[in-house]
Motif scaffolding. Structure first.
Motif, PDB file in Angstrom:
ATOM      1  N   UNK A 146       0.859  -1.189   0.000  1.00  8.21           N
ATOM      2  CA  UNK A 146       0.000   0.000   0.000  1.00  8.21           C
ATOM      3  C   UNK A 146       0.897   1.242   0.000  1.00  8.21           C
ATOM      4  N   UNK A 147       0.729   2.094  -0.999  1.00  7.22           N
ATOM      5  CA  UNK A 147       1.519   3.315  -1.091  1.00  7.22           C
ATOM      6  C   UNK A 147       0.583   4.516  -0.975  1.00  7.22           C
ATOM      7  N   UNK A 148       1.102   5.620  -0.427  1.00  5.18           N
ATOM      8  CA  UNK A 148       0.277   6.803  -0.163  1.00  5.18           C
ATOM      9  C   UNK A 148       0.002   7.647  -1.398  1.00  5.18           C
ATOM     10  N   UNK A 149       0.995   7.745  -2.295  1.00  5.59           N
ATOM     11  CA  UNK A 149       0.830   8.598  -3.478  1.00  5.59           C
ATOM     12  C   UNK A 149       1.916   8.287  -4.498  1.00  5.59           C
ATOM     13  N   UNK A 150       1.815   8.840  -5.710  1.00 12.33           N
ATOM     14  CA  UNK A 150       2.826   8.574  -6.739  1.00 12.33           C
ATOM     15  C   UNK A 150       4.235   8.971  -6.324  1.00 12.33           C
ATOM     16  N   UNK A 151       4.375  10.031  -5.544  1.00 13.24           N
ATOM     17  CA  UNK A 151       5.708  10.442  -5.092  1.00 13.24           C
ATOM     18  C   UNK A 151       6.353   9.360  -4.222  1.00 13.24           C
ATOM     19  N   UNK A 152       5.558   8.703  -3.388  1.00 15.82           N
ATOM     20  CA  UNK A 152       6.076   7.636  -2.533  1.00 15.82           C
ATOM     21  C   UNK A 152       6.508   6.431  -3.368  1.00 15.82           C
ATOM     22  N   UNK A 153       5.744   6.127  -4.423  1.00 21.00           N
ATOM     23  CA  UNK A 153       6.095   5.030  -5.331  1.00 21.00           C
ATOM     24  C   UNK A 153       7.458   5.310  -5.968  1.00 21.00           C
ATOM     25  N   UNK A 154       7.622   6.500  -6.485  1.00 13.75           N
ATOM     26  CA  UNK A 154       8.866   6.883  -7.154  1.00 13.75           C
ATOM     27  C   UNK A 154      10.030   6.919  -6.169  1.00 13.75           C
ATOM     28  N   UNK A 155       9.784   7.394  -4.962  1.00 13.80           N
ATOM     29  CA  UNK A 155      10.838   7.440  -3.949  1.00 13.80           C
ATOM     30  C   UNK A 155      11.395   6.039  -3.666  1.00 13.80           C
ATOM     31  N   UNK A 156      10.525   5.031  -3.648  1.00 11.64           N
ATOM     32  CA  UNK A 156      10.986   3.651  -3.420  1.00 11.64           C
ATOM     33  C   UNK A 156      11.813   3.159  -4.604  1.00 11.64           C
ATOM     34  N   UNK A 157      11.378   3.479  -5.833  1.00 18.73           N
ATOM     35  CA  UNK A 157      12.172   3.094  -6.998  1.00 18.73           C
ATOM     36  C   UNK A 157      13.569   3.696  -6.913  1.00 18.73           C
ATOM     37  N   UNK A 158      13.647   4.960  -6.539  1.00 16.73           N
ATOM     38  CA  UNK A 158      14.943   5.635  -6.430  1.00 16.73           C
ATOM     39  C   UNK A 158      15.771   5.011  -5.304  1.00 16.73           C
ATOM     40  N   UNK A 159      15.113   4.679  -4.198  1.00 19.87           N
ATOM     41  CA  UNK A 159      15.818   4.082  -3.058  1.00 19.87           C
ATOM     42  C   UNK A 159      16.482   2.752  -3.439  1.00 19.87           C
ATOM     43  N   UNK A 160      15.756   1.885  -4.142  1.00 18.40           N
ATOM     44  CA  UNK A 160      16.318   0.571  -4.480  1.00 18.40           C
ATOM     45  C   UNK A 160      17.223   0.611  -5.705  1.00 18.40           C
ATOM     46  N   UNK A 161      17.194   1.702  -6.448  1.00 14.52           N
ATOM     47  CA  UNK A 161      18.023   1.793  -7.659  1.00 14.52           C
ATOM     48  C   UNK A 161      19.519   1.713  -7.357  1.00 14.52           C
ATOM     49  N   UNK A 162      19.889   1.941  -6.106  1.00 13.82           N
ATOM     50  CA  UNK A 162      21.290   1.864  -5.710  1.00 13.82           C
ATOM     51  C   UNK A 162      21.792   0.434  -5.514  1.00 13.82           C
ATOM     52  N   UNK A 163      20.882  -0.535  -5.565  1.00 14.02           N
ATOM     53  CA  UNK A 163      21.281  -1.936  -5.404  1.00 14.02           C
ATOM     54  C   UNK A 163      21.935  -2.405  -6.707  1.00 14.02           C
ATOM     55  N   UNK A 164      23.164  -2.863  -6.605  1.00 10.08           N
ATOM     56  CA  UNK A 164      23.920  -3.243  -7.797  1.00 10.08           C
ATOM     57  C   UNK A 164      23.241  -4.388  -8.545  1.00 10.08           C
ATOM     58  N   UNK A 165      23.055  -4.189  -9.845  1.00  8.42           N
ATOM     59  CA  UNK A 165      22.503  -5.235 -10.696  1.00  8.42           C
ATOM     60  C   UNK A 165      20.986  -5.295 -10.735  1.00  8.42           C
ATOM     61  N   UNK A 166      20.292  -4.404 -10.016  1.00  8.13           N
ATOM     62  CA  UNK A 166      18.824  -4.455  -9.981  1.00  8.13           C
ATOM     63  C   UNK A 166      18.239  -3.947 -11.287  1.00  8.13           C
ATOM     64  N   UNK A 167      17.180  -4.598 -11.719  1.00  8.61           N
ATOM     65  CA  UNK A 167      16.403  -4.156 -12.872  1.00  8.61           C
ATOM     66  C   UNK A 167      14.980  -3.967 -12.391  1.00  8.61           C
ATOM     67  N   UNK A 168      14.438  -2.767 -12.590  1.00  7.96           N
ATOM     68  CA  UNK A 168      13.045  -2.494 -12.214  1.00  7.96           C
ATOM     69  C   UNK A 168      12.178  -2.716 -13.438  1.00  7.96           C
ATOM     70  N   UNK A 169      11.091  -3.453 -13.262  1.00  6.49           N
ATOM     71  CA  UNK A 169      10.177  -3.703 -14.392  1.00  6.49           C
ATOM     72  C   UNK A 169       8.915  -2.893 -14.248  1.00  6.49           C
TER      73      UNK A 169
END
Length: 94
Positions: free
Chosen positions: A71-94
């Motif tokens: 459950x996410x509060x708003x689109x900004x929170x969704x994007x913030x999580x994508x940015x947070x995990x983007x630092x994990x080496x080798x991750x691909x977001x689908x």
């Protein structure tokens, strides 16, 4: 963040704003190399959020898909999580 990535997040925010009523369930999908440390990094990013996390290893065992339904509060929170995990080496977001 490069210009292409920034434009992607702007489009994603617009799409999420117009297609969903917030707060809303959101399904994240990631692919990472099958290393426990990387999987745990994704899981810890969603810790204490009530997320349902499912992992599936590829046939060769080289990669693991991680689905996070949360459950996410708003689109900004969704994007913030994508940015947070983007630092994990080798991750691909689908």
């Amino acid at each position: 963040m490069d210009k292409k990535t920034e434009e992607f997040y702007i489009r994603l925010k617009e799409e999420l704003s117009t297609t969903s009523v917030w707060p809303s369930e959101y399904l994240y999908k990631f692919i990472v190399p099958s290393e426990l440390k990387k999987i745990l990094e994704i899981e810890s990013a969603f810790n204490n959020m009530g997320a349902v996390i499912k992992t599936t290893q590829s046939k060769t065992g080289k990669y693991t898909s991680v689905s996070v339904d949360v459950q996410m509060q708003n689109p900004d929170a969704v994007i913030a999580k994508y940015i947070e995990v983007s630092g994990i080496e080798g991750i691909i977001s689908l």
